[in-house]
Design an enzyme around this catalytic site. Sequence first.
Site, PDB file in Angstrom:
ATOM      1  N   THR A 101      -1.909   5.274 -12.017  1.00  0.00           N
ATOM      2  CA  THR A 101      -2.407   4.462 -13.136  1.00  0.00           C
ATOM      3  C   THR A 101      -3.624   3.634 -12.746  1.00  0.00           C
ATOM      4  O   THR A 101      -3.769   3.240 -11.577  1.00  0.00           O
ATOM      5  CB  THR A 101      -1.301   3.499 -13.603  1.00  0.00           C
ATOM      6  OG1 THR A 101      -1.859   2.558 -14.518  1.00  0.00           O
ATOM      7  CG2 THR A 101      -0.703   2.705 -12.449  1.00  0.00           C
ATOM      8  N   TYR A 125       4.150  -3.156 -12.321  1.00  0.00           N
ATOM      9  CA  TYR A 125       3.921  -1.757 -12.689  1.00  0.00           C
ATOM     10  C   TYR A 125       2.858  -1.137 -11.776  1.00  0.00           C
ATOM     11  O   TYR A 125       3.096  -0.118 -11.111  1.00  0.00           O
ATOM     12  CB  TYR A 125       3.513  -1.656 -14.167  1.00  0.00           C
ATOM     13  CG  TYR A 125       3.003  -0.290 -14.557  1.00  0.00           C
ATOM     14  CD1 TYR A 125       3.823   0.824 -14.446  1.00  0.00           C
ATOM     15  CD2 TYR A 125       1.693  -0.110 -15.008  1.00  0.00           C
ATOM     16  CE1 TYR A 125       3.352   2.083 -14.779  1.00  0.00           C
ATOM     17  CE2 TYR A 125       1.219   1.145 -15.354  1.00  0.00           C
ATOM     18  CZ  TYR A 125       2.047   2.242 -15.227  1.00  0.00           C
ATOM     19  OH  TYR A 125       1.582   3.484 -15.544  1.00  0.00           O
TER      20      TYR A 125
END
Length: 311
Positions: A101, A125
Amino acid sequence: MVRTLGEKGHEVVIYDNLSTGYRESVLHGRLLVADLADAATLDALFAKEKFDAVAHFAAHIVVDESVREPIKYYRNNFVNALTLIETCLRHKVERFIFSSTAAVYGIPERVPVTEGALLLPINPYGASKRMVEQVLQDVSHASGLRYVALRYFNVAGADPASQIGQKYKDATHLITVSLRAALGLRKELRIFGTDYETPDGTCIRDYIHVDDLIEAHVLALDHLFRGGTSRVFNCGYGHGFSVREVVEEVKRITGIDFPVQETGRREGDPPALVADSSRIRQELGWKPRYDDLAFIIKTAWDWEKKLHGKT
Ligand code: UDP
């Protein structure tokens, strides 16, 4: 990815606990409903099948939830990924595609951001994904496993034929939430923060159509099958849109002027994330087909209408 691999004639096995997924979204192949934390079931599957490659998509992906529930993120995104990588090593599966990501960058010093930028994630995250990238780098050094980590920017849009799309019960992503506000399924769209250091004060993101992202996976797989080395690639178009711009475009495409409420910042959001994607364009010959915000929103709109029986 399963749709695309199936269309190309590959034999696919899907391992999913269906915590956010649906059986009917599996358009090809065989589905085994099980959890990645269940190392014994995973091991038995690998013993039975002879996999050429593994693509690992199974992660939690909601940034502000990761801030509130870090253990959930480290457990699933990191610990369970370790289990999967270890299982690959045990069974000599040496081609691995990893969904990483843009959140690994944190607040990049420069945008568009290149793969060589510092990795300083600002939420659990992003941190959990960076940790898996580190493991892959070290494992790849120590073994025959080769991997491609794809750093996704903001994945959006749906299958242009509306066969498949995002199906979250509690959607959190900007375009989906805006479309659900347009459908009247939400009373409003809230803009999280208007005081960022960006031209209109709202966050900027690089929205990439899911089919272009999947094409990147197919090229990554080809690269590994050709004997290519482990690589990390940004997946985005190289230009971004602000939250306000996206919301305006959703209103234009849907023709619906849904209510918008400006509220405070959401925790864990960096001001601007835009990909420098020259590496994947040069090395893998990636040529995106849907670099068009209107098209992305239109495909997501068609899908949302179908999903909610509004066609
Ligand atoms: N956003 C917003 N309202 C929403 C959902 C998202 O203002 O209801 C903003 C969010 O703060 C971020 C951008 O839209 O700046 C993209 O957020 P999203 O959750 O879609 O993806 P992320 O960038 O967090 O992966």
